[in-house]
Design a protein around this motif. Structure first.
Motif, PDB file in Angstrom:
ATOM      1  N   GLU A   2       0.827  -1.210   0.000  1.00  0.00           N
ATOM      2  CA  GLU A   2       0.000   0.000   0.000  1.00  0.00           C
ATOM      3  C   GLU A   2       0.858   1.254   0.000  1.00  0.00           C
ATOM      4  O   GLU A   2       1.959   1.276   0.552  1.00  0.00           O
ATOM      5  CB  GLU A   2      -0.909   0.015   1.225  1.00  0.00           C
ATOM      6  N   GLU A   3       0.317   2.301  -0.581  1.00  0.00           N
ATOM      7  CA  GLU A   3       1.042   3.566  -0.668  1.00  0.00           C
ATOM      8  C   GLU A   3       1.362   4.126   0.721  1.00  0.00           C
ATOM      9  O   GLU A   3       2.460   4.644   0.947  1.00  0.00           O
ATOM     10  CB  GLU A   3       0.216   4.571  -1.475  1.00  0.00           C
ATOM     11  N   THR A   4       0.420   4.017   1.653  1.00  0.00           N
ATOM     12  CA  THR A   4       0.680   4.545   2.996  1.00  0.00           C
ATOM     13  C   THR A   4       1.804   3.770   3.686  1.00  0.00           C
ATOM     14  O   THR A   4       2.590   4.359   4.429  1.00  0.00           O
ATOM     15  CB  THR A   4      -0.587   4.499   3.874  1.00  0.00           C
ATOM     16  N   THR A   5       1.905   2.484   3.432  1.00  0.00           N
ATOM     17  CA  THR A   5       2.991   1.677   4.005  1.00  0.00           C
ATOM     18  C   THR A   5       4.321   2.098   3.409  1.00  0.00           C
ATOM     19  O   THR A   5       5.325   2.249   4.115  1.00  0.00           O
ATOM     20  CB  THR A   5       2.734   0.178   3.764  1.00  0.00           C
ATOM     21  N   ARG A   6       4.353   2.313   2.104  1.00  0.00           N
ATOM     22  CA  ARG A   6       5.576   2.773   1.443  1.00  0.00           C
ATOM     23  C   ARG A   6       6.012   4.126   2.012  1.00  0.00           C
ATOM     24  O   ARG A   6       7.198   4.359   2.263  1.00  0.00           O
ATOM     25  CB  ARG A   6       5.371   2.866  -0.064  1.00  0.00           C
ATOM     26  N   ALA A   7       5.051   5.019   2.244  1.00  0.00           N
ATOM     27  CA  ALA A   7       5.368   6.340   2.805  1.00  0.00           C
ATOM     28  C   ALA A   7       5.875   6.202   4.244  1.00  0.00           C
ATOM     29  O   ALA A   7       6.817   6.901   4.639  1.00  0.00           O
ATOM     30  CB  ALA A   7       4.136   7.239   2.756  1.00  0.00           C
ATOM     31  N   TYR A   8       5.279   5.307   5.013  1.00  0.00           N
ATOM     32  CA  TYR A   8       5.736   5.084   6.391  1.00  0.00           C
ATOM     33  C   TYR A   8       7.177   4.574   6.400  1.00  0.00           C
ATOM     34  O   TYR A   8       8.022   5.050   7.171  1.00  0.00           O
ATOM     35  CB  TYR A   8       4.822   4.097   7.123  1.00  0.00           C
ATOM     36  N   LEU A  87      10.705   1.543  -4.244  1.00  0.00           N
ATOM     37  CA  LEU A  87       9.388   1.591  -3.597  1.00  0.00           C
ATOM     38  C   LEU A  87       9.176   2.869  -2.790  1.00  0.00           C
ATOM     39  O   LEU A  87       8.082   3.435  -2.784  1.00  0.00           O
ATOM     40  CB  LEU A  87       9.217   0.399  -2.640  1.00  0.00           C
ATOM     41  N   VAL A  88      10.209   3.300  -2.078  1.00  0.00           N
ATOM     42  CA  VAL A  88      10.049   4.424  -1.152  1.00  0.00           C
ATOM     43  C   VAL A  88      10.512   5.764  -1.728  1.00  0.00           C
ATOM     44  O   VAL A  88      10.232   6.810  -1.149  1.00  0.00           O
ATOM     45  CB  VAL A  88      10.765   4.156   0.188  1.00  0.00           C
ATOM     46  N   PRO A  90       9.579   7.993  -3.898  1.00  0.00           N
ATOM     47  CA  PRO A  90       8.709   9.178  -3.996  1.00  0.00           C
ATOM     48  C   PRO A  90       8.412   9.844  -2.653  1.00  0.00           C
ATOM     49  O   PRO A  90       7.971  10.993  -2.625  1.00  0.00           O
ATOM     50  CB  PRO A  90       7.414   8.629  -4.605  1.00  0.00           C
ATOM     51  N   TYR A  91       8.633   9.142  -1.555  1.00  0.00           N
ATOM     52  CA  TYR A  91       8.231   9.638  -0.240  1.00  0.00           C
ATOM     53  C   TYR A  91       9.397  10.058   0.645  1.00  0.00           C
ATOM     54  O   TYR A  91       9.199  10.620   1.709  1.00  0.00           O
ATOM     55  CB  TYR A  91       7.418   8.556   0.484  1.00  0.00           C
TER      56      TYR A  91
END
Length: 159
Positions: A2-8, A87-88, A90-91
């Motif tokens: 999930e995008e939120t997991t990648r951002a975390y 994966l990460v 962008p964040y």
């Protein structure tokens, strides 16, 4: 993932993580050195559960408890590090330059199956340059060690 997991995970890497590229002597390697890539996350032993959760999300790597009271989660290897950084990317905020430089160098390495001695030496120089971006202790091996090894084998043209 999930995008939120990648951002975390990106935020965790920015705060309590590191991206390490280093030169490691290896007799079984063609040019006498390995370019080692590792992403590490850190927590005190009591926070190991967070690292366990990260590992369950990432699905790779290992966790160890150091004698200094720190638990460390490592993802090692060029392919694995590229995968996670992509994966990460962008964040990431604080380590954006490290991510970009690591991805560029590791992709060059991945895409060149049989580098010349000169190309390998250039990669070693880029590893050394990359290390200056991190707040780490002095590296043990430098590009000059690789150059000395390659020269001792007669693989580099005389200066």
């Amino acid at each position: 993932m999930e995008e939120t997991t990648r951002a975390y995970i990106a935020g965790f890497l920015d705060g309590d993580g590191s991206i390490v590229l280093q030169l490691k002597p290896r007799r079984d390697y063609r040019y006498g050195f390995q370019i080692r890539a590792v992403i590490s996350f850190y927590q005190k032993h009591r926070g190991r559960w967070v690292l366990e959760w990260l590992r369950s999300q990432i699905g790779r790597g290992r966790i160890r408890e150091r004698p200094d009271g720190i638990a460390q989660y490592d993802i090692e290897g060029i392919e694995r590090v590229i995968w996670l950084l992509e994966l990460v990317q962008p964040y990431v905020v604080a380590k954006r330059e490290q991510v970009e430089q690591a991805l560029t160098l590791l992709s060059d390495i991945r895409n060149k199956e049989a580098p010349s001695p000169e190309e390998f030496l250039e990669w070693a120089r880029r590893v050394e340059s990359y290390q200056a971006l991190n707040y780490s202790k002095r590296s043990r091996y430098k590009a000059e060690d690789v150059e000395r090894f390659l020269s001792s084998k007669g693989w580099l043209p005389p200066p």
